[in-house]
Design a protein around this motif. Structure first.
Motif, PDB file in Angstrom:
ATOM      1  N   ARG A 245       0.854  -1.188   0.000  1.00  0.00           N
ATOM      2  CA  ARG A 245       0.000   0.000   0.000  1.00  0.00           C
ATOM      3  C   ARG A 245       0.890   1.239   0.000  1.00  0.00           C
ATOM      4  O   ARG A 245       1.908   1.280   0.713  1.00  0.00           O
ATOM      5  CB  ARG A 245      -0.933  -0.003   1.204  1.00  0.00           C
ATOM      6  N   THR A 246       0.454   2.245  -0.759  1.00  0.00           N
ATOM      7  CA  THR A 246       1.302   3.408  -1.019  1.00  0.00           C
ATOM      8  C   THR A 246       0.491   4.687  -0.841  1.00  0.00           C
ATOM      9  O   THR A 246      -0.706   4.734  -1.153  1.00  0.00           O
ATOM     10  CB  THR A 246       1.867   3.364  -2.454  1.00  0.00           C
ATOM     11  N   ASN A 247       1.162   5.710  -0.352  1.00  0.00           N
ATOM     12  CA  ASN A 247       0.610   7.070  -0.397  1.00  0.00           C
ATOM     13  C   ASN A 247       1.751   8.059  -0.611  1.00  0.00           C
ATOM     14  O   ASN A 247       2.924   7.728  -0.389  1.00  0.00           O
ATOM     15  CB  ASN A 247      -0.213   7.391   0.849  1.00  0.00           C
ATOM     16  N   ILE A 248       1.381   9.275  -1.032  1.00  0.00           N
ATOM     17  CA  ILE A 248       2.366  10.291  -1.397  1.00  0.00           C
ATOM     18  C   ILE A 248       1.947  11.619  -0.770  1.00  0.00           C
ATOM     19  O   ILE A 248       0.776  12.011  -0.852  1.00  0.00           O
ATOM     20  CB  ILE A 248       2.471  10.457  -2.935  1.00  0.00           C
ATOM     21  N   LEU A 249       2.900  12.294  -0.170  1.00  0.00           N
ATOM     22  CA  LEU A 249       2.713  13.668   0.312  1.00  0.00           C
ATOM     23  C   LEU A 249       3.630  14.565  -0.514  1.00  0.00           C
ATOM     24  O   LEU A 249       4.859  14.447  -0.432  1.00  0.00           O
ATOM     25  CB  LEU A 249       3.036  13.776   1.803  1.00  0.00           C
ATOM     26  N   ILE A 250       3.039  15.455  -1.289  1.00  0.00           N
ATOM     27  CA  ILE A 250       3.796  16.298  -2.211  1.00  0.00           C
ATOM     28  C   ILE A 250       4.136  17.613  -1.512  1.00  0.00           C
ATOM     29  O   ILE A 250       3.238  18.330  -1.047  1.00  0.00           O
ATOM     30  CB  ILE A 250       2.996  16.556  -3.495  1.00  0.00           C
ATOM     31  N   ARG A 251       5.405  17.928  -1.451  1.00  0.00           N
ATOM     32  CA  ARG A 251       5.878  19.155  -0.819  1.00  0.00           C
ATOM     33  C   ARG A 251       5.876  20.332  -1.796  1.00  0.00           C
ATOM     34  O   ARG A 251       5.540  21.451  -1.434  1.00  0.00           O
ATOM     35  CB  ARG A 251       7.282  18.957  -0.255  1.00  0.00           C
ATOM     36  N   SER A 252       6.272  20.093  -3.016  1.00  0.00           N
ATOM     37  CA  SER A 252       6.293  21.139  -4.041  1.00  0.00           C
ATOM     38  C   SER A 252       6.228  20.481  -5.406  1.00  0.00           C
ATOM     39  O   SER A 252       6.618  19.321  -5.574  1.00  0.00           O
ATOM     40  CB  SER A 252       7.555  22.010  -3.924  1.00  0.00           C
ATOM     41  N   MET A 253       5.745  21.266  -6.375  1.00  0.00           N
ATOM     42  CA  MET A 253       5.638  20.768  -7.744  1.00  0.00           C
ATOM     43  C   MET A 253       6.075  21.872  -8.704  1.00  0.00           C
ATOM     44  O   MET A 253       5.743  23.048  -8.515  1.00  0.00           O
ATOM     45  CB  MET A 253       4.206  20.334  -8.061  1.00  0.00           C
ATOM     46  N   GLY A 254       6.792  21.468  -9.718  1.00  0.00           N
ATOM     47  CA  GLY A 254       7.250  22.409 -10.734  1.00  0.00           C
ATOM     48  C   GLY A 254       8.770  22.398 -10.830  1.00  0.00           C
ATOM     49  O   GLY A 254       9.471  21.894  -9.936  1.00  0.00           O
TER      50      GLY A 254
END
Length: 518
Positions: free
Chosen positions: A34-43
């Protein structure tokens, strides 16, 4: 004692542990990750390379009962060196171009073990992944950038990926924004991806982005509109100012070329035209149409404006007049256009000159316009060609001189009183040369002759214009084409902008899995 007990527990767990085997090996069931993602910044999101980057915490959970234990501690935080001693999934990014784990000051990894054998493996990653883009609506487009996660070597019979906390599987740090885009939605799913090696379990997340158009409005659209409007200033410049009007249009075209090249530097060389390309193309066409409009004004209005014919045309007209008039003779000398000399002449000299019309100029001089008016037989010719008389020619051939002469003659209401000598012959010449009836041809025929460049028709138009329009000044006349263009160009450009912004601005792309390229 606690640390010693933990060391003993780990040693006992790893004593008979087989690292190469899956946790469910021999059970007939696939291992679930099982996987999850927390995105800190994009670009940034690059249209040129068609990729995007993001900095995130990537977490994976699975259960390995071979590592379950009993003790006073519910979970153990292990050193990352333990990763080399236990099994872990071979997860990779299908559409990743370049990804790396942060290693400052130490490798940013976390490994935690629960009593029931549950393992949490977290790491901080910077992922650079491909983003197939459709740029037909650029810069008013919407893009969907995918991220595809799966196993490199284990099929779906051995390893299955699932999203943990399905509603919150992919989340963002509060306050995260993008420079050029707005994140309008996000979708994620599980699906099976078929490869040559078999069927693989895959996680798919799609970031749906909407581009900001403010930058392009300021840098491209508004300058292009202003340049096109600036090129219309030539409609209010007199058609005789050829260099001014041509220079203005050419400058507008070159400026648009610079803007077009600059706007394409950050775009890939796609095979189709974007919305920005269409706008720049229409701006080009309007500037070029402005230049062509002046070419039409210069050609069609000059053709019948009664301006000074060329020297070779004088020669042709002079030869034709000499053939029709048997009394024409070769003249020499110059007419003296000096008001002081005219005052000094007496009546006897005038009578002598009337009797001997082979010497000098036999016509009166209009002192106000400083013009020598010739009778039919008195226009000086040098052989088959015409010769200027004190930098002036016969009034029937020079519309500017003729206009001044006729203005002064209009006060007498009778051209015959101005012309001593054989007045009837001179009147017939004036009637024959300056009162020519317009050609009895249709407008379509006249347009065809103009486009064809018929020399005979052109000369006839010049004679007609000199006869019909000699009473007014046409140096600063306004062309009918300019009058029409002053209204047609702005209205058509406004209509084009209205349709353009309705077509592209109101268009909203609805995202679905069928339209997203994995």
């Amino acid at each position: 004692m606690l640390s010693r007990n933990i060391s003993i527990i780990l040693e006992n767990l790893l004593k008979r542990y087989e690292q190469s085997q899956l946790p469910t090996h021999g059970q007939g069931l696939p291992t679930v990750v099982r996987t999850n993602i927390l995105i800190r910044s994009m670009g940034p999101v690059s249209e040129l390379d068609m990729d995007y980057s993001m900095d995130c915490y990537f977490r994976q959970y699975w259960r390995d009962k071979r590592l379950s234990f009993k003790g006073p501690i519910k979970s153990l935080s292990l050193s990352i060196k333990m990763l080399d001693k236990i099994w872990r999934p071979d997860t990779y990014f299908y559409n990743g171009k370049h990804s790396h784990i942060h290693t400052i000051t130490v490798p940013n990894k976390l490994l935690r073990l629960d009593q029931d054998g549950g393992i949490l493996y977290s790491m901080r990653l910077t992922i650079k992944a491909t983003c197939p883009m459709e740029l037909k609506n650029f810069p008013m487009d919407r893009q969907s950038c995918p991220l595809i996660i799966g196993s490199y070597g284990y099929t779906n019979r051995q390893l299955v990926y699932e999203w943990k906390n399905h509603d919150d599987a992919v989340s963002f740090v509060p306050g995260m924004t993008l420079n050029q885009f707005d994140l309008i939605s996000m979708m994620h799913r599980n699906f099976t991806f078929t490869r040559r090696e078999g069927d693989f379990s895959v996680l798919h997340v799609a970031f749906n982005l909407k581009r900001h158009t403010g930058y392009f409005l300021i840098q491209v659209y508004v300058p292009c509109i202003l340049i096109v409007v600036l090129s219309w200033v030539s409609f209010w410049i007199h058609r005789e100012a050829t260099s001014d009007r041509v220079g203005l249009c050419v400058t507008a075209v070159l400026t648009l070329s610079t803007i077009s090249l600059d706007s394409r530097t950050d775009l890939p060389k796609v095979k189709y035209a974007t919305a920005l390309d269409w706008f720049l193309l229409m701006s080009f066409l309007y500037c070029i149409a402005t230049l062509l409009e002046f070419a039409g004004v210069h050609y069609f209005t000059k053709l019948g404006s009664g301006e000074i014919p060329l020297e070779d045309e004088w020669e042709d007209i002079g030869v034709a007049s000499a053939g029709n008039d048997n009394r024409a003779e070769t003249r020499s000398g110059q007419c003296v256009h000096n008001e002081d000399d005219e005052v000094e002449e007496d009546e006897e000299d005038d009578e002598d000159e009337d009797d001997d019309d082979d010497e000098g100029c036999d016509e009166p001089v209009d002192s106000e316009s400083d013009i020598c008016v010739y009778a039919e037989h008195s226009c000086p010719t040098g052989g088959p060609t015409l010769r200027k008389c004190n930098a002036l020619v016969c009034p029937i051939y020079n519309v500017n001189v003729a206009a001044a002469a006729l203005n002064s003659m209009s006060r007498l209401h009778d051209p015959v009183h101005m012309l001593p000598g054989p007045s009837s012959s001179h009147a017939s010449t004036i009637e024959r040369t300056t009162q020519t009836e317009p050609p009895t041809v249709s407008r379509a025929r006249q347009m065809w002759l103009c486009l064809k460049g018929d020399d005979k028709f052109r000369k006839q138009r010049e004679r007609d214009a000199a006869a019909e329009k000699s009473g007014r000044s046409y140096v600063n006349s306004v062309s009918l084409i300019d009058r029409v263009a002053r209204i047609a160009f702005p209205m058509s450009f406004a209509l084009f902008n209205l349709l353009y912004w309705l077509a592209y601005g109101m268009y909203k792309k609805e995202f679905s899995w069928s339209t997203i390229k994995a």
